[in-house]
Design a protein around this motif. Structure first.
Motif, PDB file in Angstrom:
ATOM      1  N   ILE A 112     -51.388 133.529 -66.400  1.00  0.00           N
ATOM      2  CA  ILE A 112     -50.674 133.472 -65.123  1.00  0.00           C
ATOM      3  C   ILE A 112     -49.632 132.364 -65.088  1.00  0.00           C
ATOM      4  O   ILE A 112     -48.729 132.406 -64.266  1.00  0.00           O
ATOM      5  N   ILE A 114     -44.345 132.165 -53.819  1.00  0.00           N
ATOM      6  CA  ILE A 114     -45.742 132.456 -54.136  1.00  0.00           C
ATOM      7  C   ILE A 114     -45.932 132.567 -55.644  1.00  0.00           C
ATOM      8  O   ILE A 114     -46.907 132.063 -56.207  1.00  0.00           O
ATOM      9  N   LYS A 115     -44.975 133.218 -56.314  1.00  0.00           N
ATOM     10  CA  LYS A 115     -45.057 133.361 -57.769  1.00  0.00           C
ATOM     11  C   LYS A 115     -45.108 131.984 -58.419  1.00  0.00           C
ATOM     12  O   LYS A 115     -45.916 131.731 -59.312  1.00  0.00           O
ATOM     13  N   ARG A 168     -46.079 129.204 -57.071  1.00  0.00           N
ATOM     14  CA  ARG A 168     -47.364 128.576 -56.775  1.00  0.00           C
ATOM     15  C   ARG A 168     -48.419 129.063 -57.770  1.00  0.00           C
ATOM     16  O   ARG A 168     -49.169 128.281 -58.343  1.00  0.00           O
ATOM     17  N   ASN A 169     -48.448 130.389 -58.016  1.00  0.00           N
ATOM     18  CA  ASN A 169     -49.421 130.935 -58.958  1.00  0.00           C
ATOM     19  C   ASN A 169     -49.214 130.375 -60.357  1.00  0.00           C
ATOM     20  O   ASN A 169     -50.173 130.089 -61.074  1.00  0.00           O
ATOM     21  N   PHE A 190     -50.696 126.956 -60.503  1.00  0.00           N
ATOM     22  CA  PHE A 190     -52.149 127.035 -60.658  1.00  0.00           C
ATOM     23  C   PHE A 190     -52.507 127.376 -62.105  1.00  0.00           C
ATOM     24  O   PHE A 190     -53.426 126.796 -62.683  1.00  0.00           O
TER      25      PHE A 190
END
Lengths: 484, 201
Positions: free
Chosen positions: A58, A278-279, A281-282, A285
């Motif tokens: 990811i 959001i991408k 953020r992922n 992570f």
């Protein structure tokens, strides 16, 4: 992405080794107080590696892919090369396999600075990523690029002597570890997919990139010829450190290794990548997961695996003689390669490319035999005192020569897969086993390098078989046609 | 080129189960289908927040008569070993203003589906399926060193009930990152029948 399935994959790769070590423990090589740390670290390895792999899926993979397509979209060769270099350099600094290797080199030969070695390896990889990218863009034949690169390697390696030569080939095998390979593959696919060359183009980037570290280490060895001439001594200082000191130490080292990569990705995000919120953020992570995974993995490796591997080598070679030691090495080699997660990806790829005519199991058998022989030879070498350069000249020479009779697609896969067989299991466990057997740096290193060479030959043999099969099929069709 | 006037069935199953699904479908009279590797986005928002919940899936696309499609779904449910969902969509002629389920399909540049899915989930969607795709380069796309550049795309399918449709579509359309021109397209189809393949659900 799929943490549970990664957990399964890594369990399959670590459990067989633990089983064999346990069997050996109760038969010919009692590990004593090293047994418990070994078992604990085995499970740390599984958890760390799974977390790390899930994180790369990811975090790193999307960055690599996007980067590949953005770079070609910019339509600026110099820009592409600059970014390719920076990324190759940053990824290698963070690569866990390289960290394990340079630490082992440093512990046996304190004259070689671990961080300098790491920087040199990373520089070499960065430069050769560029050469690989240029090859893809211009559609140059892989054969000639590799031939020229390895000719230079032969000349340099011949000059530096076998001790450093073995380290340089180990470095090459270690750079193409679990962090760099997905990144390089993604970058290569991104560039070649968005340039729409023939499909042979997408292979070879990893293969070319892994030549860089050999040259870099060789150049470093020539510059510091005096330092490396000192007698190598096995330093067992790390033995008394507890798990917590190991963990803290690894945490610090990994953070230093990760910082440049993180900075590069951050800068790229706000300049050319521009992932939506959001991408991104992922992805962050994902990188955090990889980081935690690496820390757990490395602490586990250092805490129990490396020590146990070395101890096993010392015990078996001391108690049971050369024949048993080489046999044990053969078994370790065969099992490690089958257990390596990346090998499963590779064998699937070969099956797809040949439309199922070359079965997965056949590739596995070839690889297992190849790597078993490589590990066996590496151990045998320390008994017979054979110069490492012979192995390199013969092994690489043979692989290069085979490119002329093997279909290009197979050569591409073969050279890319060189690093695949030498994954985290070989750098942590097999290498320390070999170091334990030989008891000196001069003879022990080089194992990872040999493991990395054997798939070159194994996969290309398959390629030749595939070509012969096709020719026979064609002939049968022609015969049938003429009979009518 | 064969033009089919039948219904379309789209089934999303766990990775590796497409073959079993097709075996059952063939036994029920299907002429065949197309399997595409896909990624299922997480339904649980806790996992999706960390980007951890995505799973590999296989998407099966089949053009088939509506009754047969229903029988295939029944047979798969009866066997009970396949995890997934199936949606059957009407043929072009049918008038189905009253359709209970809708299928939203978004085709965007690669890298935007996580954000779209996040917005859709907040508006009530339970999950979606993502496929990796490639746009055909338009003539005005310039070339780089003599080779044409082909844009990477992602195709996202979200199934939702008729009442949720407007909220989800609005949420996607008002996403800040989708305001650039030429970023992607979205269309909506009626779904005549939607069922879970796992009989326990």
């Amino acid at each position: 992405m799929d943490f549970v399935s990664k957990l399964k994959e890594t369990l399959i790769s670590v459990l067989p080794i633990m089983a064999i070590v346990l069997i050996l423990n109760f038969t010919i090589a009692p590990l004593g107080e090293r047994l418990v740390p070994f078992i604990i670290s085995g499970f740390l390895l599984v958890i760390g590696l799974s977390l790390f792999l899930a994180g790369t899926d990811i975090g790193m993979a999307p960055v690599g892919e996007k980067l590949g397509s953005v770079l070609t979209n910019k339509r600026n060769v110099w820009f592409m090369l600059a970014i390719g270099f920076i990324i190759g350099f940053g990824v290698t600094l963070a690569e866990p396999d390289v960290t394990v290797l340079v630490n082992q080199v440093h512990s046996l030969n304190p004259a070689i600075s671990a961080s300098l070695l790491k920087v040199m390896i990373s520089l070499g990889l960065g430069i050769f990523v560029d050469i690989g990218l240029m090859k893809t863009v211009f559609g140059a034949p892989l054969k000639w690029v590799l031939l020229v690169a390895y000719l230079i390697v032969f000349v340099l390696v011949g000059m530096i002597g076998q001790s450093m030569a073995s380290i340089s080939f180990d470095a090459s095998g270690a750079t193409t570890g679990p962090l760099a390979v997905p990144f390089l593959l993604a970058l290569g696919i991104g560039v070649s997919a968005s340039t729409r060359h023939d499909k042979d183009g997408s292979f070879g980037l990893t293969g070319i990139s892994s030549v860089g570290p050999i040259l870099a280490v060789a150049i470093m060895a020539m510059a510091f010829a005096k330092g490396s001439g000192e007698a190598a001594q096995a330093a067992e200082a790390a033995a008394e450190s507890t798990f917590w000191t190991t963990l803290l130490h690894t945490l610090k080292n990994t953070a230093i290794g990760f910082a440049p990569l993180l900075a590069i990705i951050l800068v790229l995000q706000f300049t050319i990548l521009r992932f939506p919120k959001i991408k991104f953020r992922n992805i962050c992570f994902g990188i955090v997961f990889s980081f935690i995974g690496i820390v757990i993995f490395l602490s586990g490796a250092e805490f129990g695996f490396v020590g146990a591997g070395r101890q096993l080598g010392i015990l078996i070679s001391g108690n049971s003689g050369p024949v048993v030691t080489v046999l044990v090495a053969l078994v370790f080699g065969g099992i490690v390669v089958i257990a390596e997660p990346a090998v499963w990806v590779l064998t699937k790829q070969v099956e797809q490319v040949t439309a199922g005519r070359i079965k997965r199991r056949l590739v596995m058998v070839f690889l297992a035999i190849g790597v078993a022989i490589a590990v066996g030879l590496a151990i045998l070498r320390s008994y017979l005192n054979i110069n490492y350069l012979w192995f390199i000249f013969l092994g690489v020479g043979l692989s290069l020569g085979m490119m002329f009779i093997c279909p290009p697609l197979f050569s591409g896969i073969a050279f890319d897969s060189g690093g695949v067989a030498s994954g985290p299991m070989s750098t942590t466990f097999l290498l320390s086993f070999a170091l334990g057997v030989s008891g000196s740096a001069d003879m022990g290193f080089g194992l990872v390098g040999l493991v990395a060479i054997s798939p070159l030959i194994a996969i290309q043999i398959l390629g030749v078989i595939f070509r012969l099969k096709e020719q026979r099929n064609k002939k049968e069709v022609a015969d049938a046609a003429s009979a009518e | 080129m064969l033009l089919l006037q039948n219904n379309a069935m789209i089934a999303v199953v766990a990775n590796g189960q497409a073959k079993r699904f097709m075996d059952i479908a063939r036994a029920e009279g299907s002429g065949g289908g197309t399997v595409v590797p896909a990624r299922g986005t997480a339904a649980k928002s806790f996992l999706s927040f960390f980007g951890l919940g995505d799973k590999s899936k296989e998407l099966i696309f089949m053009v088939i008569d509506g009754d047969k499609a229903g029988r295939i779904v029944d047979a798969v449910r009866k066997e009970g070993r396949i995890q997934g969902v199936a949606a059957i969509m009407g043929a072009a002629k049918e008038n189905s203003m009253s359709a209970k389920w809708k299928m939203i399909t978004v085709i965007v540049n690669s890298g935007y589906t996580d954000d779209i899915m996040d917005a859709a989930r907040k508006a009530g969607a339970t999950g979606g399926t993502v496929m990796h795709a490639r746009g055909t380069a338009s003539p005005e796309d310039a070339t780089f060193l003599g080779v044409t550049i082909v844009p990477d795309k992602e195709m996202l399918m979200i199934l939702c009930s008729g009442e949720q449709l407007d909220a989800i579509v609005n949420a996607i359309q008002s996403l800040e990152c989708l305001q650039e021109p030429k970023i992607g397209i979205m269309y909506i189809q009626d779904v005549t029948d939607f069922r879970n393949l796992d009989p326990r659900k």
